[in-house]
Design a protein around this motif. Structure first.
Motif, PDB file in Angstrom:
ATOM      1  N   VAL A 104       1.409   1.695   5.934  1.00 44.55           N
ATOM      2  CA  VAL A 104       0.619   2.355   6.979  1.00 44.55           C
ATOM      3  C   VAL A 104      -0.868   2.278   6.652  1.00 44.55           C
ATOM      4  N   ILE A 105      -1.208   2.523   5.376  1.00 43.06           N
ATOM      5  CA  ILE A 105      -2.616   2.455   4.950  1.00 43.06           C
ATOM      6  C   ILE A 105      -3.168   1.052   5.159  1.00 43.06           C
ATOM      7  N   CYS A 106      -2.396   0.036   4.790  1.00 43.24           N
ATOM      8  CA  CYS A 106      -2.851  -1.350   4.930  1.00 43.24           C
ATOM      9  C   CYS A 106      -3.079  -1.726   6.391  1.00 43.24           C
ATOM     10  N   LEU A 107      -2.164  -1.319   7.266  1.00 45.64           N
ATOM     11  CA  LEU A 107      -2.334  -1.610   8.686  1.00 45.64           C
ATOM     12  C   LEU A 107      -3.534  -0.858   9.252  1.00 45.64           C
ATOM     13  N   GLY A 108      -3.694   0.412   8.835  1.00 51.95           N
ATOM     14  CA  GLY A 108      -4.841   1.187   9.301  1.00 51.95           C
ATOM     15  C   GLY A 108      -6.151   0.606   8.817  1.00 51.95           C
ATOM     16  N   PHE A 109      -6.201   0.188   7.547  1.00 52.08           N
ATOM     17  CA  PHE A 109      -7.412  -0.423   6.999  1.00 52.08           C
ATOM     18  C   PHE A 109      -7.717  -1.730   7.723  1.00 52.08           C
ATOM     19  N   SER A 110      -6.682  -2.502   8.030  1.00 47.69           N
ATOM     20  CA  SER A 110      -6.878  -3.776   8.731  1.00 47.69           C
ATOM     21  C   SER A 110      -7.445  -3.570  10.131  1.00 47.69           C
ATOM     22  N   SER A 111      -7.094  -2.439  10.760  1.00 48.69           N
ATOM     23  CA  SER A 111      -7.568  -2.172  12.124  1.00 48.69           C
ATOM     24  C   SER A 111      -9.074  -1.948  12.175  1.00 48.69           C
ATOM     25  N   LEU A 112      -9.699  -1.726  11.023  1.00 46.15           N
ATOM     26  CA  LEU A 112     -11.155  -1.566  10.985  1.00 46.15           C
ATOM     27  C   LEU A 112     -11.880  -2.882  11.213  1.00 46.15           C
ATOM     28  N   VAL A 118      -5.077  -7.304  11.542  1.00 46.98           N
ATOM     29  CA  VAL A 118      -3.911  -6.424  11.686  1.00 46.98           C
ATOM     30  C   VAL A 118      -2.628  -7.260  11.749  1.00 46.98           C
TER      31      VAL A 118
END
Length: 291
Positions: A104-112, A118
């Motif tokens: 979840v953290i990786c996907l959220g960070f990628s969305s930046l 993403v």
């Protein structure tokens, strides 16, 4: 400093140390080669973007290791007893819960960054699930396929972040293809030193399935790949001799020096050669290896 603050600080430091221990052994295998690749193929080298690419890569590596090491604890007791799970710093159950949280953290960070990043993060997670949850890591061919897929998605995501582009140029795509091919056909170099633990876990790696054949393969494949890559990237004569000599020496060592300690050294040398593989595209942008 209050007792509560001191306790909180000690707890935070312990968690940071655990995260470090999860990823420590992959600095040479993933972080350094991928960041060399990313820096070489990207037209931009903004320090902030470079830091973001490095953080993105480390969090995805952390996600992989939290998952992979929760399944390999029994073999790590033999191969790498200092890792968090076999050393008792974290349980298998908590490691697997951490793995999903990191997804979840990786996907959220990628969305930046962008939708492409993403998607790259999501594809990386798919390869991770196939590698661990579907146990493809136990098969000598599918393990290499998953490793190549995970490696290339690491390179793609980091490069997209650093370049701040929605797509890569032709040189970067060629470099990704070369990287995927090299990883697919040589990454089992890491398996020679882990034969005892892999055999205990039921894995069928090339050194277990074909002990002598896998040694002969490394002896032949590394110099041939070195020469082919030197020609593909149009290296100069001195650079070609140096790079082919490096690949040949690593291949010779895998064939001649076969105990566990030597294989650990062989794998370190393989990773130096792999960093060289990722440095070769610099000859297109900078003509740095034309001599």
């Amino acid at each position: 400093m209050s007792r509560f603050t001191a306790t909180t600080l000690r707890c935070a430091l312990r968690h940071f140390e655990t995260a470090w221990l999860f990823t420590r052994s992959d600095l040479k295998t993933t972080i350094f080669p991928v960041m060399i690749f990313t820096t070489v193929v990207s037209p931009r080298h903004n320090p902030l973007d470079l830091s973001c690419a490095l953080c993105w890569l480390w969090f995805h590596l952390f996600q992989f290791n939290a998952s992979n090491q929760s399944y390999s604890a029994h073999e790590d007791i033999l191969n790498k007893p200092w890792r968090p799970v076999p050393s008792g710093r974290i349980s298998v159950k908590d490691s697997r819960a951490l793995r999903w949280g990191l997804m979840v953290i990786c996907l959220g960070f990628s969305s930046l960054f962008s939708l492409d990043v993403v998607i790259t993060s999501g594809v990386y997670t798919v390869f991770l699930i196939m590698h661990d949850d579907f146990h493809l890591s136990h098969h000598p061919i599918f393990k290499n396929l998953c490793s190549a897929g995970g490696y290339v998605t690491n390179e793609l995501g980091s490069s997209l972040i650093l370049s701040r582009e929605s797509s890569l140029d032709r040189t970067s795509i060629k470099a990704l293809f070369c990287s995927a091919l090299v990883i697919l056909l040589t990454i089992h170099a890491q398996d020679f030193a882990d034969v005892n633990g892999d055999r205990r876990s039921g894995r069928r790696t090339p050194p277990i399935v074909a002990l002598e054949g896998s040694r002969i393969y490394m002896l032949c494949a590394l110099p041939l790949f070195s020469f082919a890559l030197a020609s593909f990237w149009s290296l100069g004569p001195f650079s070609t001799v140096l790079f082919v000599s490096m690949g040949s020496w690593v291949g010779i060592r895998y064939f001649l020096f076969r105990d566990e300690i030597c294989d650990q050294s062989n794998y370190r040398l393989y990773n130096i050669w792999l960093m060289g593989v990722h440095l070769l595209p610099a000859n297109v942008h900078f003509r740095a290896l034309a001599w």
